[in-house]
Design a protein around this motif. Structure first.
Motif, short mmCIF file in Angstrom:
data_model
loop_
_atom_site.label_atom_id
_atom_site.label_comp_id
_atom_site.label_asym_id
_atom_site.label_seq_id
_atom_site.Cartn_x
_atom_site.Cartn_y
_atom_site.Cartn_z
N UNK A 1 5.55 16.93 -16.56
CA UNK A 1 6.07 16.29 -18.59
C UNK A 1 4.48 16.67 -19.46
N UNK B 1 0.11 7.71 -20.26
CA UNK B 1 -0.88 7.80 -19.17
C UNK B 1 -1.23 9.24 -19.61
N UNK B 2 -2.76 8.93 -19.87
CA UNK B 2 -2.94 9.82 -19.96
C UNK B 2 -4.97 9.93 -20.06
N UNK B 3 -5.64 10.83 -19.41
CA UNK B 3 -7.23 10.84 -20.06
C UNK B 3 -7.05 10.49 -21.36
N UNK C 1 -5.25 6.15 -0.77
CA UNK C 1 -4.24 5.53 -1.49
C UNK C 1 -4.98 4.68 -2.57
N UNK D 1 -9.43 6.88 -15.00
CA UNK D 1 -8.75 7.71 -16.15
C UNK D 1 -8.86 7.08 -16.99
N UNK E 1 0.81 0.68 -12.28
CA UNK E 1 0.71 2.62 -12.10
C UNK E 1 2.40 2.73 -12.44
N UNK E 2 3.23 1.66 -12.06
CA UNK E 2 4.57 2.32 -11.48
C UNK E 2 5.08 2.29 -12.63
N UNK F 1 3.36 4.65 -14.96
CA UNK F 1 2.81 6.18 -15.53
C UNK F 1 4.02 7.13 -15.69
N UNK G 1 -6.70 7.34 -4.66
CA UNK G 1 -6.21 7.02 -6.18
C UNK G 1 -5.70 6.47 -7.10
N UNK G 2 -5.09 5.76 -6.56
CA UNK G 2 -5.31 4.85 -7.78
C UNK G 2 -6.41 4.22 -7.65
N UNK H 1 -5.39 13.95 -15.13
CA UNK H 1 -6.33 13.52 -14.71
C UNK H 1 -5.58 14.02 -13.28
N UNK H 2 -6.98 14.49 -12.86
CA UNK H 2 -7.25 14.36 -11.57
C UNK H 2 -7.15 13.68 -10.08
N UNK H 3 -5.57 13.11 -9.86
CA UNK H 3 -5.92 12.07 -8.46
C UNK H 3 -6.22 12.98 -7.42
N UNK I 1 -1.23 -1.92 -8.64
CA UNK I 1 -0.28 -1.03 -8.25
C UNK I 1 1.45 -0.53 -9.24
N UNK J 1 -3.37 17.21 -20.37
CA UNK J 1 -3.97 15.36 -20.05
C UNK J 1 -3.36 15.28 -18.44
N UNK K 1 3.00 1.58 -3.18
CA UNK K 1 2.08 1.74 -4.25
C UNK K 1 2.99 3.11 -5.42
N UNK K 2 2.13 3.58 -5.04
CA UNK K 2 2.19 5.24 -5.62
C UNK K 2 3.17 5.78 -4.88
N UNK L 1 -8.99 6.24 -8.62
CA UNK L 1 -9.29 7.14 -10.18
C UNK L 1 -8.57 7.30 -11.38
N UNK L 2 -6.87 6.87 -10.65
CA UNK L 2 -6.04 6.82 -11.88
C UNK L 2 -6.26 5.72 -13.27
N UNK M 1 0.85 -1.02 -0.10
CA UNK M 1 0.05 -0.19 0.37
C UNK M 1 0.98 1.21 0.31
N UNK N 1 -9.23 16.33 -5.52
CA UNK N 1 -10.14 16.58 -6.14
C UNK N 1 -10.26 18.39 -6.12
#
Lengths: 654, 132
Positions: free
Chosen positions: A256, B125-127, B16, B26, B116-117, B120, B19-20, A229-231, B113, A227, A138-139, B22-23, A135, A233
């Motif tokens: 980027x 990696x965009x909507x 967390x 998207x 994602x890694x 990313x 966020x994942x 995304x709204x990670x 995840x 581009x 991850x990000x 939502x990713x 967890x 809000x």
């Protein structure tokens, strides 16, 4: 079912409760699957350390693989590792070091898991620990171009690097953190505009009180055109308790980001480029009850919202109606009706900022004048005769309605101020403002509203101007674009004048060139004095308009011509005139005020026709009964007539 | 939260997770028959995995020909494609996924995840919104 539900859908409490609390036999399956998944995950990371886990229960027991795993995940290196932990104490030391590192340095909460649980191969707790690692790693902070993959000791942290980058992009905004400095939404607007110039050009003027609105606009633009995304809000970014790492993860997408083609980039709003003008803004000339109109032009000022506030002398707001014209200059037509005498203030704001010259001070005078004494006349008010697309006019006479001292001494003025600039020239009319030193009854007291056949009042805008040299007289011009019944409403001091509204039937635009004339009366030669010079005007297919014949004879004298509409032929007018003198005649035939084909016609009228035979003596009708009558000397004689050939009494035969 | 120190700060697990989530939403916005609302049931027919990998590698297979009912096929396709094209190790087992009607969300999370890694920094990696 709550527990298995929660482990499936992940309620928050799941994070805090170690798996020993839920020891349900029928959930064994998910344990196996988790073990497999987590093992595979760990092994992916352990590849770089050249290590491998075969059995998650026991392979973490000595702590070495755990250390290696955490090193790979955190990018940090442990110093005091027991490399050959044969004794339980050494294993415990290894594991403890890792757990303490995770809690103290990485800020990861390890709940109810002891080093001994790992060393003693308690699977459920080991799963819990691995999950916590998954967890929290991850990000992680993603790297962007040009960045070093792992920070060295003493170098800037990822957080610092991101902050430096943000500050370099937005030097005008003091940004020192990833939380409160972003709460009013302006900083994110600034950043979006820095990365995509023109997406949020007005961020500096944004009101900090509209935090959510600001943030939403910026973040929506970033999502659409960069581009990103709204990670997080907009409502999170405006919250002082915003999660800092979430902010950083969102912001780390910006370095980027590239502006997409077709993005609506706008120049900055400039309220100074807004122009407002019109009688409703003039210091003088407006009256109680009379609509005060003005125009606001926003073309060169960018895209923004218009706000007009009218305050009466008591400081209270009065309604002002503004209509967007959707024209090339992006103008708004505004009107308010002052309810009392005194000084009014008109405040015009564009994009929340006051424009040049605002607030406008308008001195409203008491209604002066009696509308019932105002008259109007002119072709533009006639029931018929007005033609679509042709300018027409009428005059309004207010002289009798207004006290003498209010009439302007227009005859005395010496300068006419022509007020227009290149930006201003519109297709229909040049507006002339007459400057005079004296008080005027005011253009503002006269209002003309024209309703088109559909009842719409904004499609035709008449222009009203005072007539120099004629006191209290105003010239009103307009162009009707459609045929049909129009209604001309003339108001003085807010009230309709007598006979208003006028109903005007506008005829369709006509084409005079399709009309032609035939007949003797327009031939260049052939007509003689005293003859009926007749001709026909053909208008079939040319639309509908008035036929006018205007004849000028020798010496510039106007000659009468009668025209009647033919009852037999469609669109044909039969006309006739009688020239009394010899000489050149000019026949002007117009259709809808325009010359028809070949008009004007030039006609040479010849002298009257004469015969060599002349009669003398009275006509036989009143004769003396004699076959012959005495000649009177000097008698020039007259033309012969038929009765000259008839004898009243036939001669008696002897 | 304290600022200025070099150490990472506590992050809420739900943040967390969100966020994942939502990713992934998207990244799969343009796939009409895929709706991701959690890490469990939303993934149970394999279409979500397929959509996610297809978003980054649209040339890898024909998404429109997939059938939600062919779960085993979908999982296999997605996991193989992810490994082949993006070097994402299949942390989930196809058989396990087929057996479970409601996937274990932590396992799905773990696998996602890793997407994602790996992806990313991918250029896709965009909507994707309409028009692309």
């Amino acid at each position: 079912m709550a527990d298995s539900e929660s482990h499936l859908y992940g309620e928050d409490e799941d994070e805090e409760m170690p798996m020993t609390e839920r020891d349900l036999a029928d959930d064994a399956q998910w344990k196996v699957i988790q073990k497999n998944t987590f093992t595979r995950w760990a092994n992916e990371h352990l590849k770089t350390a050249n290590k491998n886990i075969n059995n998650l229960d026991s392979d973490l027991s000595d702590g070495l693989r755990l250390i290696a795993l955490v090193e790979v995940l955190s990018g940090k290196k442990f110093k005091h590792v027991n490399k050959r932990p044969n004794f339980r104490t050494q294993k415990l030391e290894n594991v403890t070091m890792v757990l303490e590192f995770l809690e103290r340095d990485e800020g990861i909460r390890i709940v109810n898991i002891d080093s001994s649980d790992i060393v003693d191969c308690k699977l459920k707790l080991i799963l819990g620990l691995i999950w916590t690692l998954i967890l929290h790693y991850s990000i992680s902070m993603p790297m962007w171009e040009g960045e070093e993959p792992t920070p060295s000791e003493g170098g800037p942290t990822p957080k610092q690097r991101l902050l430096n980058w943000v500050q370099s992009k937005v030097p005008d905004q003091p940004i020192k953190n990833f939380t409160t400095d972003w709460n009013d939404g302006r900083a994110i607007g600034a950043l979006v505009d820095a990365v995509g110039p023109g997406l949020c050009p007005d961020w500096e003027d944004w009101n900090p009180k509209n935090a959510k609105k600001n943030a939403k606009e910026a973040m929506d633009n970033a999502e659409k055109w960069l581009d990103i995304p709204q990670l997080i809000k907009p409502e999170e970014i405006t919250n002082p308790k915003v999660d800092e790492l979430s902010m950083m993860t969102y912001l780390s997408q910006f370095p980027k980001a590239k502006l997409k083609p077709g993005a609506p980039v706008r120049p900055r709003l400039n309220p100074n480029r807004v122009r407002a003008y019109g009688p409703g803004l003039e210091p003088k000339g407006n009256q109680v009850g009379a609509p005060a109109r003005f125009t606001v032009e926003t073309f060169s000022a960018g895209k923004g919202s218009l706000e007009v506030t009218v305050l009466n002398p008591k400081g209270k707001k009065e309604t002002c109606e503004c209509v967007f014209n959707n024209d090339r200059n992006l103008t708004y037509s505004c009107v308010y009706v002052p309810s009392m005498e005194g000084e009014y203030k008109v405040i015009i704001k564009f994009g929340d900022r006051e424009i040049n010259k605002s607030p406008f001070s308008v001195k409203v005078e008491g209604a002066a004048g009696d509308p019932t004494k105002v008259t109007a006349s002119g072709p533009g008010l006639e029931k018929t005769g007005v033609i679509a697309t042709k300018r027409t006019y009428f005059e309004v006479f207010t002289k009798n309605a207004v006290p003498a001292e209010l009439l302007s001494d227009i005859g005395n003025f010496s300068s006419v101020v022509l007020q227009f600039t290149l930006l201003h020239i519109t297709i229909d009319a040049v507006k002339i403002v007459v400057a005079s030193g004296k008080k005027e009854a005011g253009k503002g007291s006269i209002d003309v509203v024209i309703l088109d056949p559909h009842g719409r009042k904004d499609t035709i805008r008449p222009s009203i101007s005072p007539v120099p040299g004629k006191e209290g007289t105003y010239l009103v011009e307009y162009i009707a674009m459609e045929q049909g019944l129009h209604s001309i409403n003339i108001m003085f001091a807010g009230q309709q004048i007598p006979k208003s509204p006028y109903g005007v039937n506008v005829s369709p635009a006509s084409n005079a060139k399709m009309c032609y004339a035939t007949g003797r009366g327009i031939q260049p030669k052939g007509v003689r004095v005293n003859e009926n010079a007749d001709f026909k005007v053909h208008t079939k297919g040319a639309g509908s308009a008035e036929v006018k014949v205007h004849i000028i004879g020798p010496g510039g004298v106007e000659i009468k011509c009668t025209c009647t509409k033919s009852k037999t032929e469609e669109g044909v007018y039969e006309c006739v005139y009688i020239p009394l003198k010899q000489g050149q005649y000019i026949i002007n035939i117009t259709f809808g005020e325009q010359h028809i084909a070949k008009s004007p016609f030039k006609v040479e009228v010849g002298p009257a026709k004469t015969s060599k035979i002349r009669a003398y003596g009275p006509r036989s009708g009143g004769g003396c009964g004699q076959p012959t009558c005495p000649l009177h000397r000097g008698d020039p004689g007259r033309d012969l007539e038929l009765s000259d050939f008839l004898l009243r009494d036939p001669p008696r035969l002897r | 939260p304290a600022e200025g120190s070099g150490r990472a700060l506590v992050r809420s697990p739900s943040a967390i997770k969100q966020m994942l989530l939502d990713w992934t939403k998207a990244m799969t916005k343009e796939y009409e028959n895929v709706e991701i609302t959690n890490f469990s049931s939303s993934w149970n027919n394999g279409m979500a995995f397929c959509a996610l990998i297809h978003h980054f590698y649209p040339e890898s297979f024909d998404f429109s020909s997939l059938d939600p009912k062919k779960r085993r096929y979908n999982f296999t396709l997605a996991f193989d494609t992810a490994e082949k094209y993006a070097d994402i190790a299949p942390l989930l087992d196809v058989e396990d996924m087929v057996k479970m009607q409601k996937p274990d969300w932590k396992c799905v999370f773990t696998y996602v995840q890793s997407f994602y890694r790996k992806l990313n920094s991918h250029e896709r990696n965009k909507t994707i919104t309409g028009g692309e």
